[in-house]
Design a protein around this motif. Structure first.
Motif, short mmCIF file in Angstrom:
data_model
loop_
_atom_site.label_atom_id
_atom_site.label_comp_id
_atom_site.label_asym_id
_atom_site.label_seq_id
_atom_site.Cartn_x
_atom_site.Cartn_y
_atom_site.Cartn_z
N PRO A 105 11.14 47.30 57.82
CA PRO A 105 11.73 46.20 57.04
C PRO A 105 13.19 46.02 57.40
N PRO A 106 13.68 44.80 57.46
CA PRO A 106 15.09 44.57 57.80
C PRO A 106 16.00 45.07 56.69
N PRO A 107 17.24 45.37 57.03
CA PRO A 107 18.17 45.90 56.01
C PRO A 107 18.51 44.84 54.97
N LEU A 108 18.83 45.31 53.78
CA LEU A 108 19.22 44.44 52.68
C LEU A 108 20.50 44.98 52.05
N PRO A 109 21.60 44.98 52.78
CA PRO A 109 22.84 45.56 52.26
C PRO A 109 23.32 44.83 51.00
N GLY A 210 18.60 25.81 27.29
CA GLY A 210 20.02 26.10 27.16
C GLY A 210 20.79 26.03 28.45
N ALA A 211 20.26 25.33 29.45
CA ALA A 211 20.92 25.22 30.75
C ALA A 211 21.47 23.81 30.94
N ARG A 212 22.72 23.72 31.41
CA ARG A 212 23.32 22.43 31.75
C ARG A 212 23.62 22.32 33.24
N GLY A 213 23.98 23.43 33.87
CA GLY A 213 24.26 23.43 35.30
C GLY A 213 23.24 24.27 36.05
N VAL A 214 22.90 23.88 37.29
CA VAL A 214 21.91 24.59 38.10
C VAL A 214 22.42 24.70 39.54
N HIS A 215 22.19 25.85 40.14
CA HIS A 215 22.49 26.02 41.57
C HIS A 215 21.27 26.65 42.23
N SER A 216 20.81 26.07 43.35
CA SER A 216 19.62 26.56 44.04
C SER A 216 19.96 26.98 45.46
N LEU A 217 19.40 28.13 45.86
CA LEU A 217 19.66 28.74 47.16
C LEU A 217 18.34 28.93 47.91
N PRO A 218 18.16 28.30 49.08
CA PRO A 218 16.94 28.54 49.86
C PRO A 218 16.95 29.93 50.49
N LEU A 219 15.78 30.55 50.55
CA LEU A 219 15.58 31.80 51.28
C LEU A 219 14.92 31.41 52.59
N THR A 220 15.65 31.52 53.70
CA THR A 220 15.20 30.93 54.95
C THR A 220 14.93 31.97 56.03
N SER A 221 13.96 31.66 56.88
CA SER A 221 13.65 32.49 58.04
C SER A 221 14.68 32.20 59.14
N PRO A 222 14.72 33.03 60.19
CA PRO A 222 15.65 32.75 61.30
C PRO A 222 15.45 31.39 61.93
N SER A 223 14.26 30.83 61.85
CA SER A 223 14.01 29.50 62.41
C SER A 223 14.40 28.38 61.46
N GLY A 224 14.79 28.73 60.23
CA GLY A 224 15.20 27.74 59.24
C GLY A 224 14.13 27.34 58.26
N ALA A 225 12.93 27.91 58.37
CA ALA A 225 11.86 27.58 57.42
C ALA A 225 12.21 28.13 56.04
N VAL A 226 11.94 27.34 55.00
CA VAL A 226 12.20 27.78 53.63
C VAL A 226 10.99 28.57 53.13
N LEU A 227 11.21 29.85 52.85
CA LEU A 227 10.15 30.74 52.39
C LEU A 227 10.19 30.95 50.88
N GLY A 253 20.67 34.44 51.10
CA GLY A 253 19.51 33.63 51.48
C GLY A 253 18.97 33.99 52.85
N THR A 254 19.87 34.30 53.78
CA THR A 254 19.45 34.69 55.13
C THR A 254 18.79 36.06 55.14
N GLN A 255 19.39 37.02 54.43
CA GLN A 255 18.85 38.39 54.39
C GLN A 255 17.46 38.42 53.76
N VAL A 256 17.33 37.79 52.59
CA VAL A 256 16.06 37.85 51.88
C VAL A 256 15.00 37.01 52.59
N GLY A 257 15.42 35.89 53.19
CA GLY A 257 14.47 35.10 53.97
C GLY A 257 13.92 35.89 55.15
N ARG A 258 14.78 36.63 55.83
CA ARG A 258 14.33 37.46 56.95
C ARG A 258 13.37 38.54 56.44
N TRP A 259 13.66 39.10 55.27
CA TRP A 259 12.78 40.12 54.71
C TRP A 259 11.42 39.52 54.34
#
Length: 283
Positions: A105-109, A210-227, A253-259
């Motif tokens: 498994p790839p590292p997840l520092p 109870g949420a007013r603001g939202v931020h979303s982060l894609p988890l992406t593979s090295p090729s850019g695919a959203v996993l 997003g890059t680390q977890v997508g690679r994992w």
């Protein structure tokens, strides 16, 4: 992945091209919709296994899926999605994936995932969500996985049942996660109450939690695919994240997508190989 976060209220029309709205079901119909969508993916896999291995019927194929998912500690729906979408083994093949290379498994520092947990799907996704919430300083968040053309809710914290039922599957809709998936970048919704990308039901589902603001982060593979996707939710409108926060989240997003890609190509394929071996041996 771009570090730039735009106000989703001004870019909602672009998100609609992704073809996803959460829900597509009125409040109160979410539970039935969720059962139908969850059953559909597993049912497709059952039909494939019955046909491919000449099993006794749907119950036999379900037991095969259930036992294999437990043995390899992966979700039943993840295994079913793989059965449906991974190219089948060759006719009469003793192995589904002959000569397959194997990797650690790839590292997840920085995620605090060590030892056996580095191979554990749930542990890694929970750690990713904790990191997201730490960077953005909030207590509400969720993780989704991209499977079978949907974003499927996997883990969450600080969100009530009405929210999690409504957003269990994101399909044919417009929201921050849909826009982030389409554009493969981080997306901020500064104020859910006035952002034009939501329909009335999805807006209500977010605001009532109870949420007013939202931020979303894609988890992406090295090729850019959203996993997958990690989103954080904030009690007050978001003015935007700092460049340091955006950079830290890009790394996440890059680390977890690679994992996730490693997991799909290793643990999930191990499960498919086992399923194939058991089915051809018992036939």
């Amino acid at each position: 992945m771009s570090h730039e976060c735009q106000d989703a209220a001004s870019t909602g029309r672009g998100a609609r091209r992704f073809g996803m709205t959460v829900g597509n079901a009125p409040r109160g119909g979410a539970e039935q919709r969720n059962r139908q969508l969850a059953h559909a993916g597993v049912a497709r896999a059952q039909e494939i296994l019955v046909s491919r291995y000449r099993l006794a019927g749907p119950q036999a194929s379900f037991e095969l899926l259930r036992q294999t998912s437990q043995r390899f500690n992966i979700k039943l729906h993840t295994l079913a999605d793989a059965v449906t979408h991974v190219p089948p083994p060759g006719p009469g093949a003793a192995q589904w994936f002959p000569r397959r290379a194997r990797y650690s498994p790839p590292p997840l520092p920085g995620l605090g995932v060590e030892g056996a947990e580095r191979r554990h799907h749930g542990a890694v996704l929970r750690a990713a969500m904790r990191r997201m919430l730490h960077v953005t300083d909030t207590g509400m968040g969720n993780v989704q996985l991209a499977e079978n053309g949907l974003l499927r809710l996997e883990n969450h914290t600080g969100l009530n049942q009405e929210f999690t039922d409504f957003f269990a599957f994101v399909q044919d809709s417009t929201t921050a996660c849909a826009q982030a998936a389409q554009e493969r970048r981080q997306v901020t919704v500064k104020d859910v109450a006035v952002a034009d990308i939501f329909d009335d039901d999805s807006r209500h589902a977010i605001l009532q939690a109870g949420a007013r603001g939202v931020h979303s982060l894609p988890l992406t593979s090295p090729s850019g695919a959203v996993l997958g996707m990690v989103s954080c939710h904030h009690e007050r409108p978001l003015p935007g994240l700092t460049q340091a926060q955006l950079t830290a989240l890009d790394t996440l997003g890059t680390q977890v997508g690679r994992w996730l890609l490693w997991h799909r190509h290793t643990v999930v394929l191990d499960a498919l190989e086992h399923l194939h071996t058991v089915s051809t041996t018992d036939r």
